[in-house]
Design a protein around this motif. Structure first.
Motif, PDB file in Angstrom:
ATOM      1  N   UNK A  89      -7.931   9.035   7.246  1.00  0.00           N
ATOM      2  CA  UNK A  89      -7.989   8.404   5.933  1.00  0.00           C
ATOM      3  C   UNK A  89      -6.829   7.423   5.791  1.00  0.00           C
ATOM      4  N   UNK A  90      -7.094   6.229   5.288  1.00  0.00           N
ATOM      5  CA  UNK A  90      -6.044   5.285   4.908  1.00  0.00           C
ATOM      6  C   UNK A  90      -6.131   5.119   3.393  1.00  0.00           C
ATOM      7  N   UNK A  91      -5.160   5.736   2.675  1.00  0.00           N
ATOM      8  CA  UNK A  91      -5.111   5.667   1.213  1.00  0.00           C
ATOM      9  C   UNK A  91      -4.192   4.527   0.786  1.00  0.00           C
ATOM     10  N   UNK A  92      -4.552   3.895  -0.322  1.00  0.00           N
ATOM     11  CA  UNK A  92      -3.751   2.798  -0.843  1.00  0.00           C
ATOM     12  C   UNK A  92      -3.637   2.976  -2.355  1.00  0.00           C
ATOM     13  N   UNK A  93      -2.391   3.019  -2.877  1.00  0.00           N
ATOM     14  CA  UNK A  93      -2.196   3.127  -4.318  1.00  0.00           C
ATOM     15  C   UNK A  93      -2.429   1.755  -4.946  1.00  0.00           C
ATOM     16  N   UNK A  94      -3.401   1.670  -5.844  1.00  0.00           N
ATOM     17  CA  UNK A  94      -3.878   0.371  -6.301  1.00  0.00           C
ATOM     18  C   UNK A  94      -2.906  -0.368  -7.214  1.00  0.00           C
ATOM     19  N   UNK A  95      -2.097   0.342  -7.976  1.00  0.00           N
ATOM     20  CA  UNK A  95      -1.283  -0.362  -8.964  1.00  0.00           C
ATOM     21  C   UNK A  95       0.210  -0.078  -8.841  1.00  0.00           C
ATOM     22  N   UNK A  96       0.688   0.235  -7.634  1.00  0.00           N
ATOM     23  CA  UNK A  96       2.118   0.505  -7.462  1.00  0.00           C
ATOM     24  C   UNK A  96       2.957  -0.739  -7.728  1.00  0.00           C
ATOM     25  N   UNK A  97       2.495  -1.890  -7.269  1.00  0.00           N
ATOM     26  CA  UNK A  97       3.259  -3.117  -7.460  1.00  0.00           C
ATOM     27  C   UNK A  97       3.452  -3.398  -8.948  1.00  0.00           C
ATOM     28  N   UNK A  98       2.391  -3.179  -9.715  1.00  0.00           N
ATOM     29  CA  UNK A  98       2.478  -3.378 -11.165  1.00  0.00           C
ATOM     30  C   UNK A  98       3.492  -2.419 -11.787  1.00  0.00           C
ATOM     31  N   UNK A  99       3.488  -1.171 -11.335  1.00  0.00           N
ATOM     32  CA  UNK A  99       4.432  -0.182 -11.871  1.00  0.00           C
ATOM     33  C   UNK A  99       5.856  -0.577 -11.532  1.00  0.00           C
ATOM     34  N   UNK A 100       6.113  -0.982 -10.267  1.00  0.00           N
ATOM     35  CA  UNK A 100       7.456  -1.404  -9.880  1.00  0.00           C
ATOM     36  C   UNK A 100       7.933  -2.568 -10.732  1.00  0.00           C
ATOM     37  N   UNK A 101       7.065  -3.561 -10.923  1.00  0.00           N
ATOM     38  CA  UNK A 101       7.468  -4.759 -11.659  1.00  0.00           C
ATOM     39  C   UNK A 101       7.627  -4.493 -13.144  1.00  0.00           C
ATOM     40  N   UNK A 102       6.794  -3.612 -13.687  1.00  0.00           N
ATOM     41  CA  UNK A 102       6.788  -3.394 -15.135  1.00  0.00           C
ATOM     42  C   UNK A 102       7.762  -2.319 -15.588  1.00  0.00           C
ATOM     43  N   UNK A 103       7.907  -1.272 -14.789  1.00  0.00           N
ATOM     44  CA  UNK A 103       8.703  -0.120 -15.222  1.00  0.00           C
ATOM     45  C   UNK A 103       9.891   0.180 -14.320  1.00  0.00           C
ATOM     46  N   UNK A 104      10.007  -0.540 -13.207  1.00  0.00           N
ATOM     47  CA  UNK A 104      11.134  -0.326 -12.308  1.00  0.00           C
ATOM     48  C   UNK A 104      10.753   0.494 -11.084  1.00  0.00           C
ATOM     49  N   UNK A 105      11.551   0.354 -10.028  1.00  0.00           N
ATOM     50  CA  UNK A 105      11.252   1.029  -8.769  1.00  0.00           C
ATOM     51  C   UNK A 105      11.419   2.544  -8.868  1.00  0.00           C
ATOM     52  N   UNK A 106      12.221   3.008  -9.840  1.00  0.00           N
ATOM     53  CA  UNK A 106      12.348   4.454 -10.018  1.00  0.00           C
ATOM     54  C   UNK A 106      11.015   5.087 -10.386  1.00  0.00           C
ATOM     55  N   UNK A 107      10.273   4.424 -11.302  1.00  0.00           N
ATOM     56  CA  UNK A 107       8.955   4.912 -11.674  1.00  0.00           C
ATOM     57  C   UNK A 107       7.997   4.822 -10.486  1.00  0.00           C
ATOM     58  N   UNK A 108       8.126   3.714  -9.728  1.00  0.00           N
ATOM     59  CA  UNK A 108       7.276   3.570  -8.542  1.00  0.00           C
ATOM     60  C   UNK A 108       7.522   4.667  -7.534  1.00  0.00           C
ATOM     61  N   UNK A 109       8.797   5.007  -7.329  1.00  0.00           N
ATOM     62  CA  UNK A 109       9.134   6.083  -6.395  1.00  0.00           C
ATOM     63  C   UNK A 109       8.542   7.406  -6.855  1.00  0.00           C
ATOM     64  N   UNK A 110       8.587   7.651  -8.164  1.00  0.00           N
ATOM     65  CA  UNK A 110       8.028   8.907  -8.665  1.00  0.00           C
ATOM     66  C   UNK A 110       6.514   8.947  -8.470  1.00  0.00           C
ATOM     67  N   UNK A 111       5.876   7.785  -8.578  1.00  0.00           N
ATOM     68  CA  UNK A 111       4.438   7.762  -8.335  1.00  0.00           C
ATOM     69  C   UNK A 111       4.137   8.065  -6.870  1.00  0.00           C
ATOM     70  N   UNK A 112       4.955   7.505  -5.956  1.00  0.00           N
ATOM     71  CA  UNK A 112       4.773   7.800  -4.533  1.00  0.00           C
ATOM     72  C   UNK A 112       4.954   9.294  -4.261  1.00  0.00           C
ATOM     73  N   UNK A 113       5.977   9.888  -4.871  1.00  0.00           N
ATOM     74  CA  UNK A 113       6.204  11.327  -4.680  1.00  0.00           C
ATOM     75  C   UNK A 113       5.062  12.147  -5.288  1.00  0.00           C
ATOM     76  N   UNK A 114       4.548  11.679  -6.427  1.00  0.00           N
ATOM     77  CA  UNK A 114       3.434  12.375  -7.063  1.00  0.00           C
ATOM     78  C   UNK A 114       2.212  12.346  -6.145  1.00  0.00           C
ATOM     79  N   UNK A 115       1.942  11.183  -5.562  1.00  0.00           N
ATOM     80  CA  UNK A 115       0.776  11.075  -4.680  1.00  0.00           C
ATOM     81  C   UNK A 115       0.949  11.966  -3.455  1.00  0.00           C
ATOM     82  N   UNK A 116       2.186  12.021  -2.921  1.00  0.00           N
ATOM     83  CA  UNK A 116       2.405  12.881  -1.749  1.00  0.00           C
ATOM     84  C   UNK A 116       2.131  14.337  -2.082  1.00  0.00           C
ATOM     85  N   UNK A 117       2.460  14.754  -3.307  1.00  0.00           N
ATOM     86  CA  UNK A 117       2.171  16.125  -3.719  1.00  0.00           C
ATOM     87  C   UNK A 117       0.658  16.347  -3.842  1.00  0.00           C
ATOM     88  N   UNK A 118      -0.040  15.331  -4.330  1.00  0.00           N
ATOM     89  CA  UNK A 118      -1.500  15.460  -4.482  1.00  0.00           C
ATOM     90  C   UNK A 118      -2.156  15.658  -3.127  1.00  0.00           C
TER      91      UNK A 118
END
Length: 863
Positions: free
Chosen positions: A738-767
């Motif tokens: 499987x090759x998974x791609x988070x569709x809106x990470x770039x938007x999250x990084x730009x809008x809310x900061x890379x800290x929020x983006x990192x948390x989304x990456x960690x959240x996906x890894x837990x999923x």
């Protein structure tokens, strides 16, 4: 087949060469040279392909010392370790060999097991150094990794204090689209093109590094002013690459005027400047300006004053009362901190805590709060007040401190308190950063008697699966969660579910942020245990809380009074175990080591086994006589070596000059054998060497883990993915890749900061962890792409079903108000002989189809 390591034997005596070749040839490829001059020719042919050199000192044409001088002076060969062979084992020979650059020495006549043991140890040390080198460079571009770039910049600035330098950092706007539209290989080629451009830009005037994804940085000697035209030209150069279209790069510049700040801060300033012009058409570069500077100056003022503030007692502990909900009686408190600054006045934690978490000072502040909380508890107990508990914060940085258990134990002992009086709050989000580390540390603290609270439960980062693994006592519900859930009809919220779950897991529940009577009654109705919030009381100084204690005349919490105290484990210094039948020998060993270690003696085998059972992993080195009375000595040795796999205890065996005995114990796996009689200086050196080899092995394992793991998510990186796929067996097939791609990470990084983006990456890894098996291979492939290899996937239908399940879990996970997270997936069914690169390429094609047809879904590759 893996090729054998090469060893060069330099020895003028043909018989000795033949003997060494016979000893080594079973495990190594042996190269021979009859003198130093011939050996240099062999080195020129094989270079660093040679793993080790065994060198005789006395030889014709070119002796060993001259050869050593040549080797150590040549950078191409200087890292190859050399073991010197001598006619005697005298100390003068050893000192002479080591002073000329040898790594070790062995005496003639040759003893096979000694030779093999020494050779394996030295090669292992060299390979550990190679692992370190592996993580110094970015694998894709060959530029310096972020951490090593920082180190090299620091060195250059120290070497050239009079030169002017600039830090330039760049970021590619919408780099995510390159991977989405053209595929990951095209994105990788673009990054390599950017790396080449940086290398040409810098030349011999600086150095370059790649930080992550599309972020690059360079240190450049200042020779001219920077203009927009310069960066427009660089942009045109990138867009001239065949695989790049409409690439926009934003550049940030930090001119190094203040060398007193860290290199990391310098790069952060350059990146802040680059981020400040994101989305601005026609703007390609920005310098670090006064507005950014003023913000950082505020942070610097806080940083500059924090140590003095702690020493002068400017930080004050406030206590927020905690009430038992069944009778509204006072049952404890939470310790909070305020900064009463002489110039700025009373400062909220929101003003300084995030900065302290970033710069590491939070650990000192936390320890200060722990100590003050315990001092207050001790004072109250001396005054006869009921024994309430106080909750204190344990930050993420505290968790990674190997001494945290000792620090907390020393604190409560100093104030003569049982551990259960101190409740340790660990925020929910911390559990996702390094689950294995958190589980181990929290489990250890709970064993010692501390009460563990999971703070901010319901803030959205943990999973029920993680909750099941945690050793906790209390759930502390997040304030915002309470305020939203208590507003819902009683039969529609999830508070009842949480309370039922807590009861099933035998956990207490504390609700914070209670502000209204309605919220209190709702919590009382569903059976919550404790509450705190402004409805009862705001955080207050310790003196006011004591007045509240007197007024309330609260009774002792029945559950706490009846709780059975768990004994804590006595902590000891590192131990040297000397098991020997000779009392005089044990006495000599004790004198040798007692200034640095606690020396424990055993006169027979039974006593040795008892000591091993008592001290376990506190044993730094075990010195074991092979002529002990009592149980068979090899039974004692077997216990030590068996536990070595858990505690890694170095073992030095001692005994008479018996070659068969020596070879037998070395074969068994001891670290060294010391023939009796021997000097205490020799034993000291052997002990240090054994501990060094053990530490090196531990560091090698750590470095290998770092080299194969993604730091943020804990999943495998590309290197780890490739190694895991190479180790697959036929019974693991067929595979679903499987090759998974988070569709809106770039938007999250730009809008809310890379800290929020990192948390989304960690959240996906837990999923993906929670939706896969322990035997499946999980990796962060790069940026926001993840590759998952599921073994024994028997049908395409099952593969699609699992992919859809994960994509759906992402959509339903929730993130923040107004934002629905999503991911897409490409899937391919194959076998290990198809090759990882080919399967990922096919999955990438399927991913493109999934994004085109149904963004947020998955698609199977059909060829």
């Amino acid at each position: 087949m893996i090729s054998q390591k090469k060893i060069l034997v330099v020895e003028d005596n043909e018989i000795n060469r033949a003997m060494l070749s016979e000893i080594l040839s079973s495990e190594y490829q042996v190269l021979e040279a009859e003198n130093g001059a011939v050996a240099l020719d062999v080195l020129k042919e094989y270079g660093e392909g040679i793993s080790l050199i065994l060198l005789d000192i006395i030889m014709p044409v070119m002796d060993g010392y001259t050869f050593l001088a040549h080797v150590k002076a040549d950078q191409a060969y200087s890292s190859i370790p050399v073991i010197v062979t001598t006619q005697s084992d005298g100390e003068s020979d050893e000192v002479a060999a080591l002073s000329h650059g040898a790594a070790d020495f062995v005496a003639k006549p040759y003893r096979p097991q000694i030779i093999l043991h020494r050779v394996a140890s030295i090669i292992n040390l060299r390979e550990t150094a190679a692992v370190i080198n592996m993580i110094q460079y970015d694998r894709l571009t060959g530029l310096y990794s972020k951490e090593f770039f920082y180190q090299r910049v620091k060195e250059i600035l120290l070497q050239h204090p009079d030169r002017k330098y600039d830090i330039l950092c760049s970021d590619i706007e919408n780099f995510k689209l390159i991977n989405d539209i053209f595929g990951i290989p095209a994105g990788d080629r673009l990054l390599c093109g950017v790396a080449d451009m940086y290398t040409r830009l810098v030349g011999d005037k600086g150095i370059c590094g790649r930080f992550n994804a599309d972020q690059f940085a360079c240190l450049l000697e200042h020779t001219a002013e920077y203009t927009d035209d310069m960066f427009i030209e660089l942009g045109m150069e990138i867009n001239s690459l065949s695989h790049a279209k409409n690439i926009v790069m934003k550049w940030g510049i930090y001119s190094i005027h203040d060398r007193g700040i860290s290199v990391e801060q310098m790069c952060d300033r350059a990146l802040l400047a680059a981020n400040s012009i994101k989305g601005q058409y026609g703007k390609y570069c920005a310098a670090y300006d006064d507005q950014l500077r003023s913000r950082l100056l505020r942070e610097q003022a806080i940083t500059d004053g924090m140590e003095a503030a702690l020493a002068e007692g400017q930080f004050e502990v406030y206590l927020q009362p905690k009430y038992r909900i069944k009778d509204d009686r006072l049952a404890g408190a939470e310790a909070l901190v305020r900064w009463n600054h002489p110039e700025w006045g009373m400062q909220s934690p929101a003003y300084f805590i995030p900065l302290f978490e970033k710069n590491g000072f939070i650990t000192k502040l936390d320890q200060y709060v722990w100590d003050r909380a315990c001092a207050v508890l001790r004072e109250w107990e001396d005054k006869g007040y009921p024994p309430l508990s106080v909750s204190v914060n344990v930050s993420r940085a505290d968790i990674y401190n190997a001494d945290i258990a000792d620090i907390l134990l020393n604190t409560i002992r100093r104030h003569r308190l049982p551990p259960s009086r101190l409740h340790l709050e660990i925020t929910e989000s911390a559990y996702t950063e390094n689950p294995a580390q958190i589980i181990h540390t929290i489990g250890r603290l709970r064993e010692l008697g501390f009460v563990i609270e999971m703070d901010d439960f319901g803030s959205g980062y943990s999973s029920l699966n993680m909750l099941n693994k945690m050793s906790i006592d209390i759930l502390k519900l997040d304030m915002k969660f309470i305020q939203s859930e208590t507003a819902k009809p009683v039969n529609q919220g999830i508070l009842r579910f949480i309370m039922g779950l807590a009861r099933w897991m035998n956990l207490g529940v504390v609700a914070e942020g209670v502000e209204t009577r309605e919220q209190l009654e709702r919590l009382r109705e569903i059976g919550c245990d404790y509450v705190q919030g402004y409805f009862f009381a705001r955080p207050m100084p310790c003196g006011e809380f004591e007045a509240l204690l007197r007024k309330e005349r609260t009774t002792v919490d029945e559950g706490q009074a009846q709780a059975k105290e768990r004994p804590w484990v006595e902590q000891w210094a590192r131990v040297i175990l000397v098991a020997d039948e000779d009392a005089e020998y044990r006495s000599q060993v004790k004198k040798t080591f007692e200034n640095n270690y606690q020396v424990v003696e055993a006169a027979d085998g039974e006593a040795a086994l008892a000591c091993i059972a008592s001290y376990e992993n506190k044993i730094a080195v075990a010195i074991l006589s092979m002529t002990l009375d009592g149980p068979d000595n090899f039974s004692v040795l077997e216990v030590l070596l068996r536990e070595k796999s858990v505690w890694n205890i170095p073992v030095i065996a001692t005994g008479p000059g018996d070659t068969q005995l020596e070879e037998r114990v070395l074969d068994a796996g001891v670290d060294d054998f010391a023939r009796k009689p021997h000097t205490q200086k020799s034993l000291w050196n052997r002990a240090l060497r054994a501990m060094g080899i053990t530490a090196s092995r531990e560091r090698e394992r750590t470095l290998q883990n770092e080299a194969y793991r993604d730091f943020l998510t804990g999943l495998l990186n590309r290197r780890g993915l490739e190694a895991s796929v190479e180790a697959l067996h036929k019974e693991d097939c067929p595979l679903a890749v499987y090759l998974f791609d988070l569709d809106n990470l770039k938007y999250i990084n730009d809008s809310f900061g890379h800290g929020e983006g990192d948390r989304m990456l960690m959240k996906f890894s837990e999923i993906i962890r929670s939706h896969t098996r322990g035997t499946d291979i999980l990796s962060r492939f790069g940026g926001d792409e993840f590759v998952v290899v599921m073994k024994q996937m028997r049908s395409e239908e099952m593969a699609l079903k699992k992919g859809g399940e994960i994509c759906r879990a992402v959509r339903e996970s929730g993130w923040r108000e107004g934002l629905v997270p999503a991911c897409s997936a490409g899937i391919v069914i194959g076998n290990e002989e198809d090759g990882l690169n080919e399967m990922v390429k096919r999955a990438d094609e399927a991913l493109y189809s999934a994004k085109t047809a149904n963004k947020g879904g998955c698609c199977l590759w059909k060829g």
